[in-house]
Design an enzyme around this catalytic site. Structure first.
Site, PDB file in Angstrom:
ATOM      1  N   ARG A   1      48.530  44.163  50.511  1.00 51.43           N
ATOM      2  CA  ARG A   1      49.257  44.841  51.590  1.00 51.43           C
ATOM      3  C   ARG A   1      48.963  44.362  53.009  1.00 51.43           C
ATOM      4  NH1 ARG A   1      47.795  50.339  48.748  1.00 51.43           N
ATOM      5  NH2 ARG A   1      46.137  48.920  48.134  1.00 51.43           N
TER       6      ARG A   1
ATOM      7  N   LYS B   1      45.092  40.346  32.736  1.00 53.85           N
ATOM      8  CA  LYS B   1      43.898  41.022  32.173  1.00 53.85           C
ATOM      9  C   LYS B   1      44.009  41.214  30.662  1.00 53.85           C
ATOM     10  CE  LYS B   1      42.919  43.666  36.422  1.00 53.85           C
ATOM     11  NZ  LYS B   1      44.158  43.477  37.212  1.00 53.85           N
TER      12      LYS B   1
ATOM     13  N   THR C   1      37.555  48.794  39.320  1.00 52.25           N
ATOM     14  CA  THR C   1      36.973  49.485  40.486  1.00 52.25           C
ATOM     15  C   THR C   1      37.515  50.903  40.649  1.00 52.25           C
ATOM     16  OG1 THR C   1      38.585  48.299  41.807  1.00 52.25           O
ATOM     17  CG2 THR C   1      36.341  47.455  41.852  1.00 52.25           C
TER      18      THR C   1
ATOM     19  N   LYS D   1      49.158  35.568  43.555  1.00 59.59           N
ATOM     20  CA  LYS D   1      48.796  36.298  42.336  1.00 59.59           C
ATOM     21  C   LYS D   1      50.016  37.071  41.823  1.00 59.59           C
ATOM     22  CE  LYS D   1      46.283  40.280  42.234  1.00 59.59           C
ATOM     23  NZ  LYS D   1      46.836  41.265  41.273  1.00 59.59           N
TER      24      LYS D   1
ATOM     25  N   ASP E   1      47.524  37.425  36.706  1.00 63.48           N
ATOM     26  CA  ASP E   1      46.573  38.541  36.568  1.00 63.48           C
ATOM     27  C   ASP E   1      47.082  39.527  35.512  1.00 63.48           C
ATOM     28  OD1 ASP E   1      44.686  40.531  37.057  1.00 63.48           O
ATOM     29  OD2 ASP E   1      45.608  41.198  38.922  1.00 63.48           O
TER      30      ASP E   1
ATOM     31  N   ASP F   1      42.314  42.010  23.756  1.00 65.97           N
ATOM     32  CA  ASP F   1      42.853  42.176  22.402  1.00 65.97           C
ATOM     33  C   ASP F   1      41.901  41.456  21.452  1.00 65.97           C
ATOM     34  OD1 ASP F   1      44.727  42.451  20.190  1.00 65.97           O
ATOM     35  OD2 ASP F   1      46.325  42.612  21.686  1.00 65.97           O
TER      36      ASP F   1
HETATM   37  O1  C5P Z   1      47.131  45.581  48.660  1.00 64.85           O
HETATM   38  P1  C5P Z   1      45.729  45.247  48.271  1.00 64.85           P
HETATM   39  O2  C5P Z   1      45.084  44.218  49.182  1.00 64.85           O
HETATM   40  O3  C5P Z   1      44.861  46.480  48.104  1.00 64.85           O
HETATM   41  O4  C5P Z   1      45.893  44.554  46.840  1.00 64.85           O
HETATM   42  C1  C5P Z   1      44.797  44.164  46.063  1.00 64.85           C
HETATM   43  C2  C5P Z   1      45.243  43.532  44.805  1.00 64.85           C
HETATM   44  O5  C5P Z   1      44.082  43.305  43.997  1.00 64.85           O
HETATM   45  C3  C5P Z   1      46.194  44.342  43.943  1.00 64.85           C
HETATM   46  O6  C5P Z   1      47.044  43.410  43.246  1.00 64.85           O
HETATM   47  C4  C5P Z   1      45.288  45.044  42.954  1.00 64.85           C
HETATM   48  O7  C5P Z   1      45.912  45.324  41.732  1.00 64.85           O
HETATM   49  C5  C5P Z   1      44.199  43.988  42.759  1.00 64.85           C
HETATM   50  N1  C5P Z   1      42.906  44.518  42.325  1.00 64.85           N
HETATM   51  C6  C5P Z   1      42.199  45.468  43.028  1.00 64.85           C
HETATM   52  N2  C5P Z   1      40.991  45.905  42.572  1.00 64.85           N
HETATM   53  C7  C5P Z   1      40.492  45.404  41.448  1.00 64.85           C
HETATM   54  C8  C5P Z   1      41.183  44.434  40.724  1.00 64.85           C
HETATM   55  C9  C5P Z   1      42.415  44.012  41.210  1.00 64.85           C
HETATM   56  O8  C5P Z   1      42.642  45.916  44.078  1.00 64.85           O
HETATM   57  N3  C5P Z   1      39.315  45.805  41.050  1.00 64.85           N
END
Ligand code: C5P
Length: 232
Positions: free
Chosen positions: A211, A63, A120, A34, A61, A66
């Protein structure tokens, strides 16, 4: 679709070099990738084209949100990059989503078109402040239903929303879930998390994981371990 891995590794890196250092160790057979707003704004379309050329299924991603014409043409531009999945904000409304779906229908083979419902990071008080006097779960469900009837292929949602949405939407409507943490790993800033195996059991189609893989001492071992937890 190039592989059947359910893992989408979130390349949340500040530089192209850091992202490519990780992807050089990953195989397109074992994960999807992603690219989000930070990396795209820094590295541009070049990194997307490179990763697609390297054989990866890529979720762009960005999003989009517009007017319908602008979003539809941005989606077409993403499709021209050869990405596997692209997303828009469902709160852009039916006309915006339908315009994107129509432009893809005219192209024939196109990326999956996914909607974001309620971020979220937003809670009840954030929704109230922007004039939405509605429970966040109700708003998620309303926007997911609208996304489905506007021609979207699925939505991004919290793993804790899977059960609600699976009851209300068609079985083939895709659910993509961030907020995934293997048992024992640090939650970081994610508040509501689920393990990869539980999220798949509940009905998630793809798991966005950042992460726990990107910051692991051995990212490849972390990915393998999650992939094998899903096979058992
Ligand atoms: O590091 P981590 O596993 O928390 O990363 C989650 C990824 O998913 C990040 O790129 C974050 O921007 C994305 N994301 C999220 N919650 C959402 C939508 C996208 O954590 N509701």
């Amino acid at each position: 679709m190039i592989n059947d891995s359910k893992i989408v590794v979130a390349l949340d890196f500040p530089t192209e070099a850091a992202a490519l250092e990780l992807t050089a160790k990953l195989s397109p057979e074992e994960c999807k990738l992603k690219v989000g707003k930070e990396l795209f704004t820094r590295a541009g379309r070049g990194i997307v084209e490179k990763l697609v050329a390297d054989g990866f299924d890529l979720f762009l991603d960005l999003k989009y949100h517009d007017i319908p014409n602008t979003v539809a043409h941005a989606c077409a531009a993403a499709a021209d990059l050869g990405v596997w999945m692209v997303n828009v904000h469902a709160s852009g409304g039916r006309k915006m989503m339908e315009a994107a779906a129509e432009i893809f229908a005219k192209r024939g083979e196109s990326p999956l078109l996914i909607a974001v419902t309620v971020l979220t990071s937003m809670d009840q008080s954030d929704l109230t402040e922007i004039g939405l006097e509605i429970d966040p779960a109700q708003q998620v469900s309303r926007l997911a239903t609208l996304a489905q009837s506007s021609g979207m292929d699925g939505v991004v949602c919290s793993p804790l929303e899977i059960e609600l949405l699976r009851n209300e939407l068609n079985r083939d409507f895709k659910l993509i879930t961030p907020g995934i943490r293997p048992a024992g790993s640090a939650t970081g800033d994610q508040k509501r998390v689920m393990t990869p195996a539980d999220a798949v059991k509940m009905g998630s189609d793809w798991l966005v994981i950042g992460r726990p893989i990107t910051q692991a001492p051995d990212p490849v071992a972390a990915l393998h371990s999650i992939n094998s937890s899903l096979k058992n």
